[in-house]
Design a protein around this motif. Structure first.
Motif, mmCIF file in Angstrom:
data_model
loop_
_atom_site.group_PDB
_atom_site.id
_atom_site.type_symbol
_atom_site.label_atom_id
_atom_site.label_comp_id
_atom_site.label_asym_id
_atom_site.label_seq_id
_atom_site.Cartn_x
_atom_site.Cartn_y
_atom_site.Cartn_z
ATOM 1 N N THR A 10 -5.170 3.949 8.791
ATOM 2 C CA THR A 10 -4.666 2.595 7.856
ATOM 3 C C THR A 10 -4.388 3.115 6.702
ATOM 4 O OG1 THR A 10 -7.209 2.185 7.885
ATOM 5 C CG2 THR A 10 -5.845 1.257 9.515
ATOM 6 N N HIS A 11 -5.083 4.273 6.098
ATOM 7 C CA HIS A 11 -5.202 4.259 4.516
ATOM 8 C C HIS A 11 -5.593 6.387 4.621
ATOM 9 C CE1 HIS A 11 -9.795 5.063 4.563
ATOM 10 N NE2 HIS A 11 -8.882 5.123 5.256
ATOM 11 N N THR A 12 -4.027 6.420 3.796
ATOM 12 C CA THR A 12 -4.051 8.165 3.503
ATOM 13 C C THR A 12 -5.202 9.074 2.982
ATOM 14 O OG1 THR A 12 -3.132 7.306 1.151
ATOM 15 C CG2 THR A 12 -1.782 7.980 3.094
ATOM 16 N N SER A 13 -6.267 8.189 3.205
ATOM 17 C CA SER A 13 -7.488 8.754 2.218
ATOM 18 C C SER A 13 -8.078 9.893 3.426
ATOM 19 C CB SER A 13 -8.870 7.864 2.251
ATOM 20 O OG SER A 13 -8.643 6.640 1.557
ATOM 21 N N THR A 14 -7.788 9.740 4.594
ATOM 22 C CA THR A 14 -7.318 10.798 6.033
ATOM 23 C C THR A 14 -7.099 12.022 5.456
ATOM 24 O OG1 THR A 14 -5.624 10.423 6.681
ATOM 25 C CG2 THR A 14 -7.441 9.062 7.688
ATOM 26 N N PHE A 72 -0.133 2.278 8.048
ATOM 27 C CA PHE A 72 -0.093 0.982 9.315
ATOM 28 C C PHE A 72 -1.701 0.269 8.919
ATOM 29 C CE2 PHE A 72 1.587 5.125 10.560
ATOM 30 C CZ PHE A 72 2.709 4.427 10.817
ATOM 31 N N ARG A 73 -1.355 -1.325 8.796
ATOM 32 C CA ARG A 73 -1.927 -2.539 9.558
ATOM 33 C C ARG A 73 -2.094 -3.528 9.638
ATOM 34 N NH1 ARG A 73 -5.809 -1.900 3.744
ATOM 35 N NH2 ARG A 73 -5.421 -0.003 3.791
ATOM 36 N N ARG A 74 -2.561 -3.654 10.736
ATOM 37 C CA ARG A 74 -2.462 -5.484 11.498
ATOM 38 C C ARG A 74 -2.084 -6.217 10.361
ATOM 39 N NH1 ARG A 74 -3.380 -6.046 17.508
ATOM 40 N NH2 ARG A 74 -3.668 -3.914 18.180
ATOM 41 N N ILE A 90 0.239 6.735 -1.548
ATOM 42 C CA ILE A 90 0.033 7.597 -1.958
ATOM 43 C C ILE A 90 -2.133 8.544 -2.900
ATOM 44 C CG2 ILE A 90 0.449 9.651 -4.142
ATOM 45 C CD1 ILE A 90 2.672 9.259 -4.921
ATOM 46 N N GLU A 91 -2.492 9.395 -1.942
ATOM 47 C CA GLU A 91 -4.124 9.013 -2.048
ATOM 48 C C GLU A 91 -3.771 10.441 -3.511
ATOM 49 O OE1 GLU A 91 -5.655 8.066 -0.391
ATOM 50 O OE2 GLU A 91 -7.830 8.185 -1.021
ATOM 51 N N GLY A 92 -5.188 10.582 -4.176
ATOM 52 C CA GLY A 92 -5.500 12.063 -5.207
ATOM 53 C C GLY A 92 -6.638 11.851 -5.231
ATOM 54 N N PRO A 132 -16.093 2.958 0.653
ATOM 55 C CA PRO A 132 -18.015 3.594 0.602
ATOM 56 C C PRO A 132 -17.733 4.881 0.851
ATOM 57 C CG PRO A 132 -16.480 1.930 2.616
ATOM 58 C CD PRO A 132 -15.673 2.168 1.552
ATOM 59 N N PHE A 133 -16.399 5.763 0.216
ATOM 60 C CA PHE A 133 -16.128 6.992 0.402
ATOM 61 C C PHE A 133 -16.251 7.443 -1.319
ATOM 62 C CE2 PHE A 133 -12.178 5.702 -0.600
ATOM 63 C CZ PHE A 133 -11.705 4.058 0.676
ATOM 64 N N THR A 134 -15.923 6.456 -2.240
ATOM 65 C CA THR A 134 -16.769 6.628 -2.863
ATOM 66 C C THR A 134 -17.719 6.046 -4.419
ATOM 67 O OG1 THR A 134 -14.487 4.516 -4.464
ATOM 68 C CG2 THR A 134 -14.102 7.302 -4.442
ATOM 69 N N GLU A 135 -18.411 6.607 -5.366
ATOM 70 C CA GLU A 135 -19.595 5.928 -5.634
ATOM 71 C C GLU A 135 -19.599 6.940 -7.397
ATOM 72 O OE1 GLU A 135 -21.238 3.428 -4.796
ATOM 73 O OE2 GLU A 135 -22.352 4.207 -7.283
ATOM 74 N N MET A 181 -4.939 0.514 -8.582
ATOM 75 C CA MET A 181 -5.435 1.712 -7.733
ATOM 76 C C MET A 181 -6.934 1.257 -6.956
ATOM 77 S SD MET A 181 -5.512 5.083 -9.187
ATOM 78 C CE MET A 181 -3.422 4.695 -10.168
ATOM 79 N N GLY A 182 -7.301 1.888 -6.125
ATOM 80 C CA GLY A 182 -8.693 2.073 -5.632
ATOM 81 C C GLY A 182 -9.221 3.640 -6.462
ATOM 82 N N CYS A 183 -9.672 3.523 -6.392
ATOM 83 C CA CYS A 183 -10.424 5.548 -7.028
ATOM 84 C C CYS A 183 -11.954 5.646 -7.591
ATOM 85 C CB CYS A 183 -9.177 5.059 -8.643
ATOM 86 S SG CYS A 183 -9.605 4.299 -10.452
ATOM 87 N N GLY A 184 -12.362 6.449 -7.807
ATOM 88 C CA GLY A 184 -14.014 6.722 -8.054
ATOM 89 C C GLY A 184 -14.051 8.002 -8.061
ATOM 90 N N MET A 185 -15.560 8.264 -7.793
ATOM 91 C CA MET A 185 -16.233 10.141 -7.523
ATOM 92 C C MET A 185 -16.076 9.959 -5.962
ATOM 93 S SD MET A 185 -15.673 10.579 -10.544
ATOM 94 C CE MET A 185 -16.529 12.533 -10.446
ATOM 95 N N TYR A 234 -13.284 13.538 -7.485
ATOM 96 C CA TYR A 234 -12.182 11.828 -8.576
ATOM 97 C C TYR A 234 -11.736 11.630 -6.885
ATOM 98 C CZ TYR A 234 -8.491 13.562 -10.929
ATOM 99 O OH TYR A 234 -7.945 13.713 -11.419
ATOM 100 N N ALA A 235 -11.316 10.688 -6.477
ATOM 101 C CA ALA A 235 -10.275 10.808 -5.062
ATOM 102 C C ALA A 235 -9.589 9.087 -6.135
ATOM 103 C CB ALA A 235 -10.838 10.154 -4.281
ATOM 104 N N PHE A 236 -8.634 8.545 -5.276
ATOM 105 C CA PHE A 236 -7.887 7.796 -5.918
ATOM 106 C C PHE A 236 -7.041 7.242 -4.256
ATOM 107 C CE2 PHE A 236 -5.255 11.201 -8.107
ATOM 108 C CZ PHE A 236 -4.439 10.641 -7.961
ATOM 109 N N GLY A 237 -5.862 6.279 -4.719
ATOM 110 C CA GLY A 237 -5.078 5.418 -3.809
ATOM 111 C C GLY A 237 -4.590 4.577 -4.096
ATOM 112 N N MET A 238 -3.031 4.575 -4.066
ATOM 113 C CA MET A 238 -2.668 3.358 -4.360
ATOM 114 C C MET A 238 -1.448 2.930 -3.362
ATOM 115 S SD MET A 238 -0.468 4.728 -7.380
ATOM 116 C CE MET A 238 -1.861 6.750 -8.045
HETATM 117 N N1 DAH Z 1 -7.934 3.568 0.795
HETATM 118 C C1 DAH Z 1 -8.533 2.872 -0.111
HETATM 119 C C2 DAH Z 1 -7.509 1.474 0.517
HETATM 120 O O1 DAH Z 1 -7.228 2.495 1.508
HETATM 121 C C3 DAH Z 1 -7.770 3.346 -1.146
HETATM 122 C C4 DAH Z 1 -8.300 3.599 -2.316
HETATM 123 C C5 DAH Z 1 -9.691 3.156 -3.116
HETATM 124 C C6 DAH Z 1 -8.506 5.145 -1.966
HETATM 125 C C7 DAH Z 1 -10.474 4.506 -3.825
HETATM 126 C C8 DAH Z 1 -9.348 6.331 -2.953
HETATM 127 C C9 DAH Z 1 -9.975 5.866 -3.469
HETATM 128 O O2 DAH Z 1 -8.817 7.688 -2.473
HETATM 129 O O3 DAH Z 1 -10.877 6.532 -4.574
HETATM 130 O O4 DAH Z 1 -7.161 0.307 0.557
#
Ligand code: DAH
Length: 346
Positions: free
Chosen positions: A181-185, A207-209, A223-225, A263-266, A289-293, A312-316
């Protein structure tokens, strides 16, 4: 009668191979099996054949008809093949250069993906990948996503049948497979495979419904970072994102981090950007994008000591950025493969 039949068949077998066109063939065929044709003529004579000879004569006529038909079938086949060959023209030499000089280009989403990836590569990120099929553990649990999170609902994700086995996607227990459902995997798979320092971007399909509309598609790209090392701070994240936004949207663009929750960043943030020269979208904050530590729970799930390392991580969504850059107001255009649309980005 018998001699006549033998002569007709012999005549047909001799003449048929010489027929060149449909018109020639039709004209010749009429002289044999047309109303006044030679074979028809013989058949008409059946009436005068004595009763006891009829079965034998009938048999001879049938044999003659079959032989004539076979000869005619070969003619039709030959003429049709010749017509097709004429239509196709001379044989093509595939080693010659293409007569059409327009070359294909990358899909507009791929163009934006490449631009983003190139940018991150220049500042030391490498590209990581993982599969589009994932297990619940890597898609959710390891990312600290609780079991009652809506993304885990059958209605929100594409789960695969329980008895399916995917050899290249490892399972932790007997959890289900689903389409990620996201590249955070990729964060999880990467941290399990390599030791810090880790600095990756992971572009890929998710993929999401969702019911498709102007801004939603069940299949989209992100793109995940991820950056993990000793002493990584929020300042590093902010500086990297500033650089990203200024490179993509121009030097006048500004960024803003707004407190949020993942849930995966704080702590977690939504990153907005603002640009004075973006047409209709100028001068307003736009969330991209979403991001965090990286949350210590995530580090624990992959065996990295959160007392030693931070990250840190981010995803957009790539479509979102592409729509802004390419001035596209309906995400569905990207998936319809209409050349009139695609050509505008060639
Ligand atoms: N995985 C999140 C989504 O699909 C996006 C995201 C948010 C990725 C915060 C990250 C993050 O790596 O730190 O909505």
């Amino acid at each position: 009668m018998q001699e006549k039949l033998t002569a007709i068949v012999a005549g047909v077998q001799e003449s048929a191979p010489k027929l060149q066109t449909r018109a020639e063939f039709e004209a010749y065929k009429a002289t044999i099996s047309g109303p006044k044709g030679a074979l028809t003529d013989v058949m008409k004579g059946m009436g005068k054949v004595p009763k006891e000879d009829k079965p034998a004569m009938g048999k001879l006529i049938n044999e003659a008809k079959t032989a004539v038909q076979a000869a005619f079938d070969r003619v039709v086949e030959r003429i049709e093949a010749a017509e097709l060959a004429a239509k196709l023209g001379p044989a093509i030499d595939p080693s010659l250069p293409a007569p059409d000089s327009t070359r294909g280009t990358l899909h507009p989403i791929a163009q934006v993906r490449e631009e983003m990836v190139a940018l991150f590569r220049r500042i030391g990120f490498s590209v990581a990948e993982a599969t589009e099929v994932e297990t619940e553990h890597y898609c959710f649990d390891a990312l600290n996503i609780p079991s009652d999170h809506p993304a885990r609902d059958m209605q929100d994700s594409y789960y695969l049948p329980d008895d399916l086995r995917v050899n290249n996607v490892s399972k932790l227990g007997d959890e289900k497979y689903l389409l990620r459902t996201h590249t955070s995997t990729v964060q999880i798979r990467t941290m399990l495979e390599s030791k810090p320092p880790i600095r990756i971007v992971a572009p890929g399909r998710c993929f999401r419904r969702d019911t498709p509309d102007a801004t939603h598609s069940a299949n989209f790209h992100q793109i995940e970072g991820l950056y993990v090392d000793k002493d990584v701070t929020l300042l590093d994240l902010k500086a990297t994102l500033d650089h990203f936004v200024k490179t993509i949207f121009g030097p006048k663009a500004k960024t803003r981090l707004r407190p949020s929750f993942f849930p995966f960043t704080e702590p977690s943030f939504e990153m907005d950007f603002f640009s004075p020269d973006l047409g209709k979208l100028s001068n307003k904050w736009i969330e991209i994008m979403g991001c965090g530590m990286v949350d210590p729970e995530v580090f624990k799930a992959v065996g990295i000591d959160p007392e030693v390392y931070t990250g840190y991580a981010f995803g957009m969504g790539i479509e979102r950025i592409a729509m802004i850059l390419q001035n596209v107001d309906d995400i569905r255009y990207y998936y319809q493969n209409d050349v009139r649309f695609l050509k505008q980005f060639a």
